[in-house]
Design a protein around this motif. Structure first.
Motif, PDB file in Angstrom:
ATOM      1  N   PHE A 141      13.970 -11.357   3.700  1.00 14.76           N
ATOM      2  CA  PHE A 141      12.726 -10.928   3.567  1.00 14.76           C
ATOM      3  C   PHE A 141      11.705 -11.675   4.562  1.00 14.76           C
ATOM      4  O   PHE A 141      11.648 -12.781   4.541  1.00 14.76           O
ATOM      5  N   LEU A 142      10.508 -10.767   5.161  1.00 14.98           N
ATOM      6  CA  LEU A 142       9.747 -11.249   5.808  1.00 14.98           C
ATOM      7  C   LEU A 142       8.324 -11.282   5.039  1.00 14.98           C
ATOM      8  O   LEU A 142       7.802 -10.261   5.008  1.00 14.98           O
ATOM      9  N   TYR A 143       8.110 -12.206   4.766  1.00 17.65           N
ATOM     10  CA  TYR A 143       6.694 -12.079   3.782  1.00 17.65           C
ATOM     11  C   TYR A 143       5.625 -12.710   4.572  1.00 17.65           C
ATOM     12  O   TYR A 143       5.504 -13.422   5.623  1.00 17.65           O
ATOM     13  N   GLY A 144       4.501 -11.944   4.202  1.00 16.17           N
ATOM     14  CA  GLY A 144       3.108 -12.221   4.876  1.00 16.17           C
ATOM     15  C   GLY A 144       3.217 -11.740   6.219  1.00 16.17           C
ATOM     16  O   GLY A 144       3.359 -10.752   6.681  1.00 16.17           O
ATOM     17  N   TYR A 145       2.824 -13.006   7.099  1.00 19.38           N
ATOM     18  CA  TYR A 145       2.341 -12.499   8.416  1.00 19.38           C
ATOM     19  C   TYR A 145       2.759 -13.791   9.291  1.00 19.38           C
ATOM     20  O   TYR A 145       3.018 -14.928   8.724  1.00 19.38           O
ATOM     21  N   PRO A 146       3.150 -13.791  10.682  1.00 17.36           N
ATOM     22  CA  PRO A 146       3.708 -15.068  11.365  1.00 17.36           C
ATOM     23  C   PRO A 146       2.509 -15.887  11.510  1.00 17.36           C
ATOM     24  O   PRO A 146       1.514 -15.748  11.769  1.00 17.36           O
ATOM     25  N   ALA A 147       2.844 -17.048  11.517  1.00 19.92           N
ATOM     26  CA  ALA A 147       1.791 -18.249  11.721  1.00 19.92           C
ATOM     27  C   ALA A 147       2.159 -18.548  13.308  1.00 19.92           C
ATOM     28  O   ALA A 147       3.230 -19.219  13.288  1.00 19.92           O
ATOM     29  N   ASP A 162      -6.384  -5.540   7.419  1.00 25.22           N
ATOM     30  CA  ASP A 162      -6.184  -4.239   6.802  1.00 25.22           C
ATOM     31  C   ASP A 162      -4.671  -3.630   7.268  1.00 25.22           C
ATOM     32  O   ASP A 162      -4.302  -2.468   7.146  1.00 25.22           O
ATOM     33  N   SER A 163      -4.121  -4.465   7.916  1.00 25.35           N
ATOM     34  CA  SER A 163      -2.838  -4.329   8.431  1.00 25.35           C
ATOM     35  C   SER A 163      -1.593  -4.637   7.286  1.00 25.35           C
ATOM     36  O   SER A 163      -0.342  -4.284   7.603  1.00 25.35           O
ATOM     37  N   VAL A 233      -3.360 -11.891  14.395  1.00 23.22           N
ATOM     38  CA  VAL A 233      -2.139 -11.323  14.158  1.00 23.22           C
ATOM     39  C   VAL A 233      -2.259 -10.079  13.181  1.00 23.22           C
ATOM     40  O   VAL A 233      -3.115 -10.205  12.137  1.00 23.22           O
ATOM     41  N   THR A 234      -1.188  -9.410  13.096  1.00 19.27           N
ATOM     42  CA  THR A 234      -0.859  -8.418  12.178  1.00 19.27           C
ATOM     43  C   THR A 234       0.172  -8.959  11.066  1.00 19.27           C
ATOM     44  O   THR A 234       0.851  -9.923  11.234  1.00 19.27           O
ATOM     45  N   TYR A 235       0.218  -8.316  10.000  1.00 22.48           N
ATOM     46  CA  TYR A 235       1.212  -8.580   8.828  1.00 22.48           C
ATOM     47  C   TYR A 235       2.574  -8.151   9.572  1.00 22.48           C
ATOM     48  O   TYR A 235       2.560  -7.369  10.403  1.00 22.48           O
ATOM     49  N   TRP A 236       3.699  -8.831   9.162  1.00 18.42           N
ATOM     50  CA  TRP A 236       5.015  -8.191   9.775  1.00 18.42           C
ATOM     51  C   TRP A 236       5.154  -6.584   9.003  1.00 18.42           C
ATOM     52  O   TRP A 236       4.479  -6.281   7.835  1.00 18.42           O
ATOM     53  N   GLN A 237       5.664  -6.039   9.714  1.00 20.29           N
ATOM     54  CA  GLN A 237       5.751  -4.326   9.655  1.00 20.29           C
ATOM     55  C   GLN A 237       7.154  -3.969   9.593  1.00 20.29           C
ATOM     56  O   GLN A 237       7.991  -4.762  10.397  1.00 20.29           O
ATOM     57  N   GLN A 238       7.664  -2.835   8.933  1.00 22.25           N
ATOM     58  CA  GLN A 238       8.988  -2.647   9.065  1.00 22.25           C
ATOM     59  C   GLN A 238       9.107  -1.616  10.127  1.00 22.25           C
ATOM     60  O   GLN A 238      10.282  -1.524  10.496  1.00 22.25           O
ATOM     61  N   GLU A 239       8.085  -1.161  10.639  1.00 22.94           N
ATOM     62  CA  GLU A 239       8.365  -0.293  11.855  1.00 22.94           C
ATOM     63  C   GLU A 239       7.340  -0.774  12.941  1.00 22.94           C
ATOM     64  O   GLU A 239       6.388  -1.208  13.007  1.00 22.94           O
ATOM     65  N   MET A 240       7.865  -0.638  14.231  1.00 26.49           N
ATOM     66  CA  MET A 240       7.128  -1.017  15.466  1.00 26.49           C
ATOM     67  C   MET A 240       5.937  -0.146  15.396  1.00 26.49           C
ATOM     68  O   MET A 240       4.761  -0.930  15.826  1.00 26.49           O
ATOM     69  N   GLY A 241       6.081   0.926  15.340  1.00 30.76           N
ATOM     70  CA  GLY A 241       4.556   1.790  15.363  1.00 30.76           C
ATOM     71  C   GLY A 241       3.532   1.190  14.572  1.00 30.76           C
ATOM     72  O   GLY A 241       2.360   1.338  14.845  1.00 30.76           O
ATOM     73  N   ALA A 243       2.816  -2.007  13.734  1.00 27.59           N
ATOM     74  CA  ALA A 243       2.469  -3.101  14.231  1.00 27.59           C
ATOM     75  C   ALA A 243       1.628  -2.949  15.341  1.00 27.59           C
ATOM     76  O   ALA A 243       0.562  -3.569  15.660  1.00 27.59           O
ATOM     77  N   THR A 244       2.105  -1.813  16.217  1.00 24.19           N
ATOM     78  CA  THR A 244       1.299  -1.931  17.594  1.00 24.19           C
ATOM     79  C   THR A 244      -0.127  -0.712  17.218  1.00 24.19           C
ATOM     80  O   THR A 244      -0.717  -0.396  18.392  1.00 24.19           O
TER      81      THR A 244
END
Length: 246
Positions: A141-147, A162-163, A233-241, A243-244
């Motif tokens: 599991f990728l929790y939250g966002y990258p530090a 908002d992400s 940074v954004t939160y971790w996302q399941q899909e690339m789109g 995130a971008t």
């Protein structure tokens, strides 16, 4: 004389009639003629009855045999079919299970069970995409966002609230998750701009407090990347789109 002859003739005729009557009666009483006719009739009827009876028995036997055979075959066929079907379903189920590479209890994604790649994006401008791929044998599991921490950074950049996705990003072995980094202001209005040559990515635990496991150190382009104080940074996302888009 004529009268005598007539009288004798009448007597003879009467006697003949009486004799014929007697003979007829005798024939009826001895049972030969009538009995023979009756026997013939009975014989004719008996085979007919016998044929009917035999036919009935034959039909009954044939029906019973046919039903018994069909019933037995049908039952066997039905049972065999169900057994085969069950076996096939089981095989498919087993195949589906073996097709999944995941094993054991899910864990948290971090540097030791993933591979992280950092790649600059042309659109949006001044952005970088982080791609984290699960290289382990368990779901993570990728929790939250990258530090993230670039060379010379004084603090971890904030997240774009908002992400935040609706669910935690889940990675099966071989699957990837994504996050984007907005490196600098497009109009150059922010301060603290500098070129970074290295990057460290830390992963959050479920509690979102501190970091967990090993950090990732994805290589940057040889010329480095330009960052300023507007970095986020954004939160971790399941899909690339997803995130971008930020």
């Amino acid at each position: 004389m004529s009268g005598l002859r007539t009288s004798r003739t009448r007597l003879a005729a009467a006697a003949a009639t009486a004799v014929l009557a007697a003979l007829s009666l005798t024939a009826c009483n001895d049972g030969t003629g009538a009995h023979d006719e009756g026997a013939a009739s009975t014989t004719s009827t008996s085979p007919s009855s016998g044929a009917t009876s035999s036919g009935t028995v034959s039909n009954s036997t044939g029906t019973t045999g046919s039903t018994g055979t069909t019933g037995s075959t049908g039952t066997t066929g039905s049972t065999g079919g169900k057994s085969t079907s069950g076996s096939t379903t089981g095989a498919k189920s087993a195949g589906g299970t073996s097709a999944s590479k995941a094993s054991g209890t899910p864990v948290t994604c971090e540097g030791s069970n993933t591979k992280t790649v950092a790649a600059p994006l042309t659109r949006p401008v001044n952005h970088m995409l982080l791609t984290v791929t699960n290289t382990g044998s368990r779901t993570c599991f990728l929790y939250g966002y990258p530090a993230v921490r670039f060379t010379g950074a004084q603090a971890v950049p904030p997240v774009i609230k908002d992400s935040q996705p609706q669910a935690v990003v889940t990675l099966e072995p071989g699957q990837s998750g994504y996050a984007a980094i907005s490196l600098s202001a497009t109009d150059g209005s922010s301060e603290g701009g500098h070129t970074a040559k290295s990057l460290a990515v830390y992963f959050s635990p479920r509690s979102m407090s501190g970091s967990v496991g090993a950090a990732a150190h994805p290589p940057l382009p040889a010329k480095g990347v330009y960052v300023d104080d507007s970095i986020k940074v954004t939160y971790w996302q399941q899909e690339m789109g997803d995130a971008t888009n930020w």
